[in-house]
Scaffold this motif. Structure first.
Motif, PDB file in Angstrom:
ATOM      1  N   PRO A 171      61.003   1.608  11.672  1.00 47.13           N
ATOM      2  CA  PRO A 171      60.268   2.418  12.705  1.00 47.13           C
ATOM      3  C   PRO A 171      58.566   2.339  12.313  1.00 47.13           C
ATOM      4  CG  PRO A 171      61.464   3.619  10.880  1.00 47.13           C
ATOM      5  CD  PRO A 171      61.826   2.138  10.967  1.00 47.13           C
ATOM      6  N   LEU A 172      58.090   2.258  11.156  1.00 53.50           N
ATOM      7  CA  LEU A 172      56.753   2.139  10.854  1.00 53.50           C
ATOM      8  C   LEU A 172      56.127   0.990  11.523  1.00 53.50           C
ATOM      9  CD1 LEU A 172      56.399   3.161   6.963  1.00 53.50           C
ATOM     10  CD2 LEU A 172      55.937   4.537   8.817  1.00 53.50           C
ATOM     11  N   TRP A 173      56.947  -0.133  11.549  1.00 53.38           N
ATOM     12  CA  TRP A 173      56.554  -1.304  12.323  1.00 53.38           C
ATOM     13  C   TRP A 173      55.802  -1.184  13.558  1.00 53.38           C
ATOM     14  CZ3 TRP A 173      57.428  -4.983  15.966  1.00 53.38           C
ATOM     15  CH2 TRP A 173      56.924  -6.322  15.852  1.00 53.38           C
ATOM     16  N   VAL A 174      57.070  -0.578  14.292  1.00 53.23           N
ATOM     17  CA  VAL A 174      56.944  -0.380  15.759  1.00 53.23           C
ATOM     18  C   VAL A 174      55.605   0.673  16.026  1.00 53.23           C
ATOM     19  CG1 VAL A 174      57.917   1.001  17.886  1.00 53.23           C
ATOM     20  CG2 VAL A 174      59.351  -0.552  16.096  1.00 53.23           C
ATOM     21  N   VAL A 175      55.687   1.710  15.336  1.00 56.15           N
ATOM     22  CA  VAL A 175      54.511   2.617  15.222  1.00 56.15           C
ATOM     23  C   VAL A 175      53.242   2.041  15.537  1.00 56.15           C
ATOM     24  CG1 VAL A 175      53.438   4.736  14.324  1.00 56.15           C
ATOM     25  CG2 VAL A 175      55.728   4.684  14.735  1.00 56.15           C
ATOM     26  N   PHE A 176      53.191   1.027  14.219  1.00 56.15           N
ATOM     27  CA  PHE A 176      51.794   0.480  13.770  1.00 56.15           C
ATOM     28  C   PHE A 176      51.397  -0.559  15.040  1.00 56.15           C
ATOM     29  CE2 PHE A 176      49.461  -2.374  11.030  1.00 56.15           C
ATOM     30  CZ  PHE A 176      47.976  -1.963  10.985  1.00 56.15           C
ATOM     31  N   VAL A 177      52.419  -1.036  15.644  1.00 57.26           N
ATOM     32  CA  VAL A 177      52.244  -2.143  16.716  1.00 57.26           C
ATOM     33  C   VAL A 177      51.154  -1.281  17.961  1.00 57.26           C
ATOM     34  CG1 VAL A 177      53.045  -3.006  18.974  1.00 57.26           C
ATOM     35  CG2 VAL A 177      53.841  -3.599  16.543  1.00 57.26           C
ATOM     36  N   PHE A 178      51.476   0.074  18.299  1.00 58.69           N
ATOM     37  CA  PHE A 178      51.100   0.631  19.263  1.00 58.69           C
ATOM     38  C   PHE A 178      49.756   1.353  18.854  1.00 58.69           C
ATOM     39  CE2 PHE A 178      55.532   0.192  20.841  1.00 58.69           C
ATOM     40  CZ  PHE A 178      54.991  -0.284  22.221  1.00 58.69           C
ATOM     41  N   GLY A 179      49.820   1.612  17.346  1.00 56.89           N
ATOM     42  CA  GLY A 179      48.683   2.234  16.935  1.00 56.89           C
ATOM     43  C   GLY A 179      47.452   1.375  16.900  1.00 56.89           C
ATOM     44  N   PHE A 180      47.755  -0.027  16.351  1.00 54.67           N
ATOM     45  CA  PHE A 180      46.784  -1.162  16.619  1.00 54.67           C
ATOM     46  C   PHE A 180      46.163  -1.340  18.005  1.00 54.67           C
ATOM     47  CE2 PHE A 180      44.744  -4.890  15.131  1.00 54.67           C
ATOM     48  CZ  PHE A 180      44.195  -4.629  13.995  1.00 54.67           C
ATOM     49  N   LEU A 181      47.297  -1.352  18.780  1.00 55.00           N
ATOM     50  CA  LEU A 181      46.838  -1.315  20.341  1.00 55.00           C
ATOM     51  C   LEU A 181      45.876  -0.344  20.570  1.00 55.00           C
ATOM     52  CD1 LEU A 181      49.993  -2.003  22.482  1.00 55.00           C
ATOM     53  CD2 LEU A 181      48.094  -3.658  22.339  1.00 55.00           C
ATOM     54  N   ASP A 182      45.920   0.952  20.280  1.00 52.85           N
ATOM     55  CA  ASP A 182      44.931   1.782  20.759  1.00 52.85           C
ATOM     56  C   ASP A 182      43.654   1.708  19.879  1.00 52.85           C
ATOM     57  OD1 ASP A 182      46.872   3.044  22.531  1.00 52.85           O
ATOM     58  OD2 ASP A 182      47.466   4.439  20.666  1.00 52.85           O
ATOM     59  N   ARG A 183      43.719   0.876  18.903  1.00 54.51           N
ATOM     60  CA  ARG A 183      42.379   0.844  18.283  1.00 54.51           C
ATOM     61  C   ARG A 183      41.645  -0.196  18.581  1.00 54.51           C
ATOM     62  NH1 ARG A 183      43.350  -0.050  11.634  1.00 54.51           N
ATOM     63  NH2 ARG A 183      44.757   1.512  11.879  1.00 54.51           N
ATOM     64  N   ILE A 184      42.385  -1.299  19.102  1.00 53.31           N
ATOM     65  CA  ILE A 184      41.322  -2.632  19.460  1.00 53.31           C
ATOM     66  C   ILE A 184      41.512  -2.765  20.964  1.00 53.31           C
ATOM     67  CG2 ILE A 184      42.340  -3.768  17.353  1.00 53.31           C
ATOM     68  CD1 ILE A 184      44.232  -5.475  19.093  1.00 53.31           C
ATOM     69  N   ASN A 185      42.038  -1.558  21.884  1.00 53.32           N
ATOM     70  CA  ASN A 185      41.880  -2.029  23.011  1.00 53.32           C
ATOM     71  C   ASN A 185      40.687  -2.042  23.825  1.00 53.32           C
ATOM     72  OD1 ASN A 185      41.829   0.696  23.006  1.00 53.32           O
ATOM     73  ND2 ASN A 185      43.857   1.054  23.925  1.00 53.32           N
ATOM     74  N   LEU A 186      39.602  -1.316  23.065  1.00 54.11           N
ATOM     75  CA  LEU A 186      38.419  -1.380  23.598  1.00 54.11           C
ATOM     76  C   LEU A 186      37.790  -2.919  23.565  1.00 54.11           C
ATOM     77  CD1 LEU A 186      36.041   0.251  24.808  1.00 54.11           C
ATOM     78  CD2 LEU A 186      35.232   0.665  22.218  1.00 54.11           C
ATOM     79  N   GLY A 187      37.931  -3.665  22.281  1.00 52.85           N
ATOM     80  CA  GLY A 187      37.849  -4.935  22.609  1.00 52.85           C
ATOM     81  C   GLY A 187      38.299  -5.921  23.618  1.00 52.85           C
ATOM     82  N   ASN A 188      39.731  -5.453  24.068  1.00 50.28           N
ATOM     83  CA  ASN A 188      40.148  -6.307  25.131  1.00 50.28           C
ATOM     84  C   ASN A 188      39.604  -5.934  26.463  1.00 50.28           C
ATOM     85  OD1 ASN A 188      43.268  -5.574  23.286  1.00 50.28           O
ATOM     86  ND2 ASN A 188      42.644  -7.616  24.054  1.00 50.28           N
TER      87      ASN A 188
END
Length: 497
Positions: free
Chosen positions: A50-67
């Protein structure tokens, strides 16, 4: 996930804890019927997954400004000068300041509740980026994403360190860290797909990227509450025997003692005067410059090689995939060899080669071919993500006690994320396509990371030698109330390279 043992074994009663540690079973006479392999599988399923899945989406929210940087946000919001870089770096202000408070709350809270609450709130803040009208709104959203993401990584590292032995931990934490790499690859692909929603509901494509990715985190927060494991003594998925086994093996793993369950004035003094925390934080600053440079600017860097905005998203994906595969290979080896320092040095050298190539690339029309520059980005990203998770686990391995580990890791991750502020300011769009300042500063910080890692390793070796010679044994004569709350100052604790 593969367990530490190829087959299940029953832990026999034993009077020799050292032999149990050597065998890797970490058994205890209190738990004669516990299967170590079965316990590890349970922990992996209820904690890691569960921590792995949460981190995927948390990191997405962190870096999507770069995208979205190459998908029209700068033009639509009329971001002039360094406005975009300011929006990137404001995330790190609360992220740095709130790491320690978050981990202290986590120590006295139910981890599943705290982590799921953080996930929900950063999802809301991320989704709001899709509705902003100007730079001020974007900055406000990024600030609140930093507020709610602040405690996640150090909190997860702290929680995981309470379950796994020191040389079981690296491949688990690296697998956790690979979630960020998957997010990098998936983020580029998702951004490519969501950008085609442009015009739907009157919103441009980059707005839909923020809205959908934030909404995914909000939805994920609900099952996260019921799936994430709490502290070992609270773990509902473990039997009472298994709980005792987990606690016993953790104590034996560090050589006995090393508890810190009271956060009093003396404990604060021990924590804040520990040289390891400051050196470990400097190591992490050195590597996070490259960590955030790659996470936030890979689409822009690839774009500078001559690819269009959409092509940059697609060409970013193989970079993340290769980095993820190499990171997992290294994590297996570093646990298998029970060694961290050499792998940090290897990653530093590998990434430095990539930066040197990029610095020497020459002008776009007369320098190195695009494929060579593209290869250099692989070198930088892979080397960076070899080092980054190892430095956090190396620190966790050498901090003893609940509060020492909680606050020490929070300081390392929080203070270390100053590297994110540096990265946000050295890759300026006006420096494209060569980004000479960005590559030069990142290379310097990478070398600094390697040097501080050497200082850390020498200090650990020296302290282990002093303890082996009995030069710290005077602490064993202290009152049990003091000795039992010393953390890794307990002379029975042994440090790990």
């Amino acid at each position: 996930m593969e367990s530490e043992h190829s087959e299940e074994k029953t832990v026999p009663p034993t009077a020799n804890a050292d032999k149990e540690l050597e065998s890797g079973d970490g058994g205890s006479s209190d738990a004669p019927s516990v299967s170590p392999a079965k316990v590890l599988r349970k922990i992996d399923m209820h904690l890691m997954a569960p921590l792995w899945v949460v981190f995927v989406f948390g990191f997405l929210d962190r870096i999507n400004l770069g995208n979205v940087a190459v998908l029209g946000i700068i033009q639509e919001l009329n971001l002039q000068g360094n406005a975009f870089n300011i929006a990137l770096q404001v995330f790190f202000v609360p992220y740095i300041l709130l790491d320690i408070p978050s981990n202290i709350i986590l120590k006295n809270f139910t981890p599943s509740t705290w982590i799921s609450l953080l996930t929900f709130m950063w999802g809301v803040a991320s989704m709001c980026q899709g509705f902003v009208k100007n730079n001020a709104g974007l900055i406000a959203c990024r600030f609140f994403i930093g507020v709610f993401e602040a405690g996640f990584v150090p909190g997860c590292a702290y929680l995981m360190a309470m379950y796994y032995k020191r040389h079981e931990f690296q491949k688990r934490f690296s697998l956790f860290w690979v979630a960020g790499l998957v997010a990098g690859a998936f983020g580029g692909l998702l951004a490519y797909a969501l950008d085609h929603m442009g015009g739907l509901g009157g919103y441009t494509g980059w707005r839909w990227i923020f809205i959908i990715e934030g909404l995914l985190s909000i939805v994920l927060a609900v099952p996260a509450k019921f799936l994430i494991a709490d502290w070992p003594e609270q773990a509902k998925f473990l039997t009472e025997e298994e709980k005792r086994y987990v606690q016993t093996r953790s104590s034996q793993d560090v050589g006995g003692g090393a508890r810190m369950d009271r956060l009093d004035g003396q404990a604060w003094k021990r924590i804040m005067s520990d040289w390891k925390i400051y050196v470990g934080s400097l190591i992490y600053i050195g590597i996070t410059v490259s960590g955030y440079a790659t996470a936030l600017f890979i689409p822009s860097i690839v774009n500078s090689l001559g690819y269009s905005g959409i092509e940059s998203q697609i060409h970013s994906i193989p970079i993340w995939i290769v980095a993820a595969v190499v990171t997992m290979m290294v994590s297996y080896l570093t646990d298998r060899l029970k060694h961290r320092f050499g792998f940090v040095v290897f990653g530093v050298v590998f990434a430095s080669i990539g930066y040197i190539i990029l610095l020497c690339q020459g002008p776009p029309d007369a320098g190195l071919p695009p494929r060579v520059r593209y290869m250099a980005v692989f070198f930088v990203t892979t080397g960076t993500y070899i080092v980054q998770p190892v430095t956090i686990v190396w620190m966790a391995n050498n901090l003893g006690g609940h509060y020492k580990r909680a606050i020490g890791l929070a300081i390392q991750v929080g203070f270390g994320n100053i590297g994110g502020i540096i990265a946000s300011n050295i890759f300026v769009r006006t420096d494209a396509p060569r980004y000479f300042v960005g590559y030069g500063v990142a290379l310097g910080m990478m070398i600094f990371c390697g040097f501080m890692s050497l200082v850390f390793a020498v200090g650990l070796v020296r302290e282990n030698r002093l303890r082996a010679e009995g030069k710290r044994d005077d602490r064993l004569q202290l009152d049990e109330s003091i000795l039992g709350n010393m953390g890794d100052d307990d002379p029975r604790f042994r440090f790990s390279l």
